[in-house]
Design a protein around this motif. Structure first.
Motif, PDB file in Angstrom:
ATOM      1  N   LYS A 104       1.180  -0.890   0.423  1.00 18.75           N
ATOM      2  CA  LYS A 104       0.023   0.259  -0.294  1.00 18.75           C
ATOM      3  C   LYS A 104       0.774   1.100   0.526  1.00 18.75           C
ATOM      4  CE  LYS A 104      -3.414  -1.973   3.130  1.00 18.75           C
ATOM      5  NZ  LYS A 104      -3.443  -2.158   3.832  1.00 18.75           N
ATOM      6  N   VAL A 105       1.433   1.152  -0.696  1.00 24.49           N
ATOM      7  CA  VAL A 105       2.743   2.474  -0.908  1.00 24.49           C
ATOM      8  C   VAL A 105       2.655   4.161  -0.840  1.00 24.49           C
ATOM      9  CG1 VAL A 105       4.892   3.002  -2.258  1.00 24.49           C
ATOM     10  CG2 VAL A 105       4.385   0.895  -1.652  1.00 24.49           C
ATOM     11  N   ASN A 106       1.200   3.910  -1.958  1.00 29.71           N
ATOM     12  CA  ASN A 106       0.890   5.123  -2.049  1.00 29.71           C
ATOM     13  C   ASN A 106      -0.270   5.419  -1.183  1.00 29.71           C
ATOM     14  OD1 ASN A 106       2.326   5.325  -3.658  1.00 29.71           O
ATOM     15  ND2 ASN A 106       1.361   4.894  -5.332  1.00 29.71           N
ATOM     16  N   GLN A 107      -1.000   4.763  -0.049  1.00 32.89           N
ATOM     17  CA  GLN A 107      -1.624   5.185   0.854  1.00 32.89           C
ATOM     18  C   GLN A 107      -0.966   6.140   2.086  1.00 32.89           C
ATOM     19  OE1 GLN A 107      -3.830   1.000   1.714  1.00 32.89           O
ATOM     20  NE2 GLN A 107      -4.883   2.300   3.627  1.00 32.89           N
ATOM     21  N   PRO A 108      -2.047   6.542   2.292  1.00 36.09           N
ATOM     22  CA  PRO A 108      -1.241   7.420   3.385  1.00 36.09           C
ATOM     23  C   PRO A 108      -1.017   6.688   4.936  1.00 36.09           C
ATOM     24  CG  PRO A 108      -3.563   8.546   2.577  1.00 36.09           C
ATOM     25  CD  PRO A 108      -3.012   7.317   1.986  1.00 36.09           C
ATOM     26  N   LEU A 109      -0.552   7.133   5.475  1.00 33.08           N
ATOM     27  CA  LEU A 109      -0.399   6.081   6.900  1.00 33.08           C
ATOM     28  C   LEU A 109      -1.542   6.304   8.041  1.00 33.08           C
ATOM     29  CD1 LEU A 109       3.393   6.194   8.015  1.00 33.08           C
ATOM     30  CD2 LEU A 109       2.586   4.421   6.760  1.00 33.08           C
ATOM     31  N   PRO A 110      -1.503   5.868   8.196  1.00 35.84           N
ATOM     32  CA  PRO A 110      -3.162   6.344   9.530  1.00 35.84           C
ATOM     33  C   PRO A 110      -2.457   7.492  11.022  1.00 35.84           C
ATOM     34  CG  PRO A 110      -2.165   3.831   9.481  1.00 35.84           C
ATOM     35  CD  PRO A 110      -1.403   4.146   8.997  1.00 35.84           C
ATOM     36  N   GLU A 111      -3.771   8.454  10.868  1.00 35.36           N
ATOM     37  CA  GLU A 111      -3.249   9.137  11.129  1.00 35.36           C
ATOM     38  C   GLU A 111      -2.399   9.327  13.129  1.00 35.36           C
ATOM     39  OE1 GLU A 111      -6.300  12.929  12.962  1.00 35.36           O
ATOM     40  OE2 GLU A 111      -6.877  12.035  11.809  1.00 35.36           O
ATOM     41  N   LYS A 112      -2.758   8.171  14.140  1.00 33.79           N
ATOM     42  CA  LYS A 112      -2.407   8.749  14.918  1.00 33.79           C
ATOM     43  C   LYS A 112      -0.897   7.613  14.645  1.00 33.79           C
ATOM     44  CE  LYS A 112      -3.657   3.357  15.543  1.00 33.79           C
ATOM     45  NZ  LYS A 112      -3.950   2.386  16.275  1.00 33.79           N
ATOM     46  N   ILE A 113      -0.328   7.131  13.551  1.00 34.32           N
ATOM     47  CA  ILE A 113       1.271   6.826  13.100  1.00 34.32           C
ATOM     48  C   ILE A 113       1.698   8.389  12.608  1.00 34.32           C
ATOM     49  CG2 ILE A 113       2.432   5.696  11.875  1.00 34.32           C
ATOM     50  CD1 ILE A 113       1.150   3.913  14.070  1.00 34.32           C
ATOM     51  N   GLU A 114       1.634   9.280  12.261  1.00 36.70           N
ATOM     52  CA  GLU A 114       1.192  10.707  11.751  1.00 36.70           C
ATOM     53  C   GLU A 114       1.516  11.239  12.788  1.00 36.70           C
ATOM     54  OE1 GLU A 114       3.440  11.639   8.945  1.00 36.70           O
ATOM     55  OE2 GLU A 114       2.568  10.063   7.654  1.00 36.70           O
ATOM     56  N   ARG A 115       0.750  11.291  13.961  1.00 37.04           N
ATOM     57  CA  ARG A 115       1.287  12.636  14.864  1.00 37.04           C
ATOM     58  C   ARG A 115       2.568  11.384  16.255  1.00 37.04           C
ATOM     59  NH1 ARG A 115      -4.388  11.895  15.957  1.00 37.04           N
ATOM     60  NH2 ARG A 115      -4.153  10.506  16.841  1.00 37.04           N
ATOM     61  N   ARG A 116       2.586  10.591  16.063  1.00 32.79           N
ATOM     62  CA  ARG A 116       3.331   9.838  16.711  1.00 32.79           C
ATOM     63  C   ARG A 116       4.306  10.073  16.286  1.00 32.79           C
ATOM     64  NH1 ARG A 116       0.980   4.553  18.508  1.00 32.79           N
ATOM     65  NH2 ARG A 116      -0.462   5.347  20.560  1.00 32.79           N
ATOM     66  N   LEU A 117       4.734   9.717  14.675  1.00 34.86           N
ATOM     67  CA  LEU A 117       6.002  10.102  14.470  1.00 34.86           C
ATOM     68  C   LEU A 117       6.376  12.366  14.596  1.00 34.86           C
ATOM     69  CD1 LEU A 117       5.774   8.095  11.018  1.00 34.86           C
ATOM     70  CD2 LEU A 117       6.990   7.776  12.371  1.00 34.86           C
ATOM     71  N   ALA A 118       5.582  13.046  13.890  1.00 32.13           N
ATOM     72  CA  ALA A 118       5.205  13.983  14.257  1.00 32.13           C
ATOM     73  C   ALA A 118       6.048  14.556  16.200  1.00 32.13           C
ATOM     74  CB  ALA A 118       4.397  14.641  14.164  1.00 32.13           C
ATOM     75  N   GLU A 119       5.450  13.598  16.660  1.00 28.31           N
ATOM     76  CA  GLU A 119       5.946  14.174  18.651  1.00 28.31           C
ATOM     77  C   GLU A 119       7.460  13.199  18.516  1.00 28.31           C
ATOM     78  OE1 GLU A 119       3.013  11.783  20.039  1.00 28.31           O
ATOM     79  OE2 GLU A 119       1.081  13.473  20.743  1.00 28.31           O
ATOM     80  N   LEU A 120       7.685  12.674  17.699  1.00 32.87           N
ATOM     81  CA  LEU A 120       8.764  11.620  18.141  1.00 32.87           C
ATOM     82  C   LEU A 120       9.909  12.739  17.345  1.00 32.87           C
ATOM     83  CD1 LEU A 120       7.972   7.820  17.408  1.00 32.87           C
ATOM     84  CD2 LEU A 120       9.095   8.951  19.703  1.00 32.87           C
ATOM     85  N   LEU A 121       9.429  13.797  16.217  1.00 31.06           N
ATOM     86  CA  LEU A 121      10.537  14.441  15.353  1.00 31.06           C
ATOM     87  C   LEU A 121      10.875  15.088  16.645  1.00 31.06           C
ATOM     88  CD1 LEU A 121      11.955  14.723  12.890  1.00 31.06           C
ATOM     89  CD2 LEU A 121       9.675  15.927  11.842  1.00 31.06           C
ATOM     90  N   ALA A 122       9.752  15.865  17.349  1.00 33.04           N
ATOM     91  CA  ALA A 122       9.658  17.702  17.516  1.00 33.04           C
ATOM     92  C   ALA A 122      10.729  16.738  18.877  1.00 33.04           C
ATOM     93  CB  ALA A 122       8.332  17.429  18.074  1.00 33.04           C
ATOM     94  N   LEU A 123      10.580  15.309  19.866  1.00 32.84           N
ATOM     95  CA  LEU A 123      11.061  16.135  20.666  1.00 32.84           C
ATOM     96  C   LEU A 123      12.759  15.224  20.633  1.00 32.84           C
ATOM     97  CD1 LEU A 123       8.809  13.507  22.643  1.00 32.84           C
ATOM     98  CD2 LEU A 123       9.877  15.441  23.447  1.00 32.84           C
ATOM     99  N   ASP A 124      13.432  14.990  18.809  1.00 29.80           N
ATOM    100  CA  ASP A 124      14.176  14.999  18.649  1.00 29.80           C
ATOM    101  C   ASP A 124      15.339  13.594  18.645  1.00 29.80           C
ATOM    102  OD1 ASP A 124      15.190  16.955  17.538  1.00 29.80           O
ATOM    103  OD2 ASP A 124      15.529  18.018  19.788  1.00 29.80           O
ATOM    104  N   GLU A 125      13.939  12.245  19.096  1.00 32.04           N
ATOM    105  CA  GLU A 125      13.738  10.811  18.797  1.00 32.04           C
ATOM    106  C   GLU A 125      13.830  10.238  17.929  1.00 32.04           C
ATOM    107  OE1 GLU A 125      14.547   8.767  21.706  1.00 32.04           O
ATOM    108  OE2 GLU A 125      14.520  10.815  23.117  1.00 32.04           O
ATOM    109  N   PHE A 126      13.297  10.821  16.575  1.00 31.04           N
ATOM    110  CA  PHE A 126      13.913  10.503  15.735  1.00 31.04           C
ATOM    111  C   PHE A 126      14.224  12.015  14.889  1.00 31.04           C
ATOM    112  CE2 PHE A 126      10.275   6.644  14.728  1.00 31.04           C
ATOM    113  CZ  PHE A 126      10.762   5.937  15.808  1.00 31.04           C
ATOM    114  N   ASP A 127      14.895  11.554  13.129  1.00 29.49           N
ATOM    115  CA  ASP A 127      14.953  12.905  12.443  1.00 29.49           C
ATOM    116  C   ASP A 127      14.745  12.907  11.147  1.00 29.49           C
ATOM    117  OD1 ASP A 127      16.622  10.898  10.715  1.00 29.49           O
ATOM    118  OD2 ASP A 127      18.576  11.339  11.751  1.00 29.49           O
ATOM    119  N   GLU A 128      14.555  13.573  10.216  1.00 26.03           N
ATOM    120  CA  GLU A 128      13.739  13.438   9.414  1.00 26.03           C
ATOM    121  C   GLU A 128      14.237  12.415   8.585  1.00 26.03           C
ATOM    122  OE1 GLU A 128      11.591  15.510   8.063  1.00 26.03           O
ATOM    123  OE2 GLU A 128      11.872  17.163   9.059  1.00 26.03           O
ATOM    124  N   GLY A 129      15.421  11.906   8.105  1.00 35.11           N
ATOM    125  CA  GLY A 129      15.180  10.816   7.910  1.00 35.11           C
ATOM    126  C   GLY A 129      14.636   9.146   8.608  1.00 35.11           C
TER     127      GLY A 129
END
Length: 66
Positions: free
Chosen positions: A5-30
């Motif tokens: 499902k490559v072109n299917q968007p991720l579930p909203e809760k997953i995108e939200r968690r990714l954004a939180e982890l990015l904001a907390l510097d736990e994940f980087d953009e890559g």
């Protein structure tokens, strides 16, 4: 393995968690890009790992904020 499902968007809760982890510097953009690209192929295992990382980050940040 199921249909990709490559072109299917991720579930909203997953995108939200990714954004939180990015904001907390736990994940980087890559890492966020890799997570988005690999999510549907490894959904079950990947979701468990992401949730565990998120929960650990939440515990760590809540104790340092007090």
């Amino acid at each position: 393995m199921g249909e990709r499902k490559v072109n299917q968007p991720l579930p909203e809760k997953i995108e939200r968690r990714l954004a939180e982890l990015l904001a907390l510097d736990e994940f980087d953009e890559g890492e966020v890009t890799w997570c988005r690209r690999s999510y549907w192929d490894a959904r079950d295992d990947w979701h468990k790992i992401l949730v565990a990382c998120y929960d650990m980050t939440q515990r760590r940040t809540s104790t340092t904020a007090e």
